[in-house]
Enzyme design. Structure first.
Site, short mmCIF file in Angstrom:
data_model
loop_
_atom_site.label_atom_id
_atom_site.label_comp_id
_atom_site.label_asym_id
_atom_site.label_seq_id
_atom_site.Cartn_x
_atom_site.Cartn_y
_atom_site.Cartn_z
N HIS A 58 5.48 6.01 -1.15
CA HIS A 58 6.27 4.83 -1.49
C HIS A 58 5.49 3.57 -1.09
CE1 HIS A 58 7.07 5.38 2.79
NE2 HIS A 58 7.30 4.07 2.82
N HIS A 113 0.86 -1.19 0.00
CA HIS A 113 0.00 0.00 0.00
C HIS A 113 0.90 1.24 0.00
CE1 HIS A 113 1.00 -0.58 4.27
NE2 HIS A 113 0.96 0.74 4.32
#
Length: 197
Positions: free
Chosen positions: A120, A37
């Protein structure tokens, strides 16, 4: 109440692309594919009343869906590497959404996240990994990139007590609107203005 945070989910085909980056790094504990995620805002341990308030205000965010591309790899911890990540190509829409969420959290009196937002996907947690090994790993995978994908919602996730890396559970989902719908209209009743000529 478990630890909560807002995030973007990674579509399955992009997650499979990320999974190809696994391996080849001593001391890496690789994150399970279903737990990939992009964290938007860490909220932390809150009581149920605060969690309900967070959900109430997140549900009022009105942002358009947008496209994202995962690109590049890197690490956290320059002298003592502790994580490997895949990056996200610059996206003003992503930063606008994250800014809305952060402002809501601040208005609710939640503690600010001390880290600057850097989108990220964490791929691995590192323990005792040597810097040269990280450099070699990243140099072989620095040109990683996925095709763009559409972000149609963001989610509120929870994590159970663990060493990090999941398991995560989606508690609530918040849809983003389709920007094309904003400009569409029913033209069946449309009449041209009376001509002045």
């Amino acid at each position: 109440m478990p630890r909560i945070f807002t995030a973007l989910e990674i579509p399955r085909e992009k997650a499979l692309s990320l999974s190809l980056l696994r391996g080849g790094l001593p001391g890496a504990r690789w994150i399970d594919v279903e737990n990939y995620h992009i964290t938007l805002r860490f909220i932390g341990d809150v009581d149920f009343r605060t969690a309900d308030e967070v959900v109430h205000w997140l549900d009022r965010i009105e942002r358009p869906s947008f496209r994202l591309t995962l690109a590049g790899t890197g690490n956290f911890g320059s002298r003592k590497p502790h994580a490997i990540w895949a990056g996200v190509s610059p996206s003003p829409d992503l930063f606008a959404l994250q800014g809305d969420i952060d402002r809501i959290c601040q208005r609710l009196g939640l503690r600010a996240d001390p880290r600057k937002f850097m989108p990220h996907v964490t791929l691995a947690r590192l323990r005792g990994t040597k810097v040269p090994d990280v450099v070699d790993y990243l140099s072989a995978r620095g040109n990683f990139q996925t095709l763009p994908f559409t972000v149609g919602r963001f989610v509120l996730m929870s994590s159970r007590d663990s060493v990090g890396g999941g398991p995560y559970k989606v508690e609530e989902a918040f849809d983003l609107y389709d920007p094309m719908d904003a400009y569409s209209f029913d033209n069946s009743d449309w009449q041209p203005a009376n001509s002045m000529w």
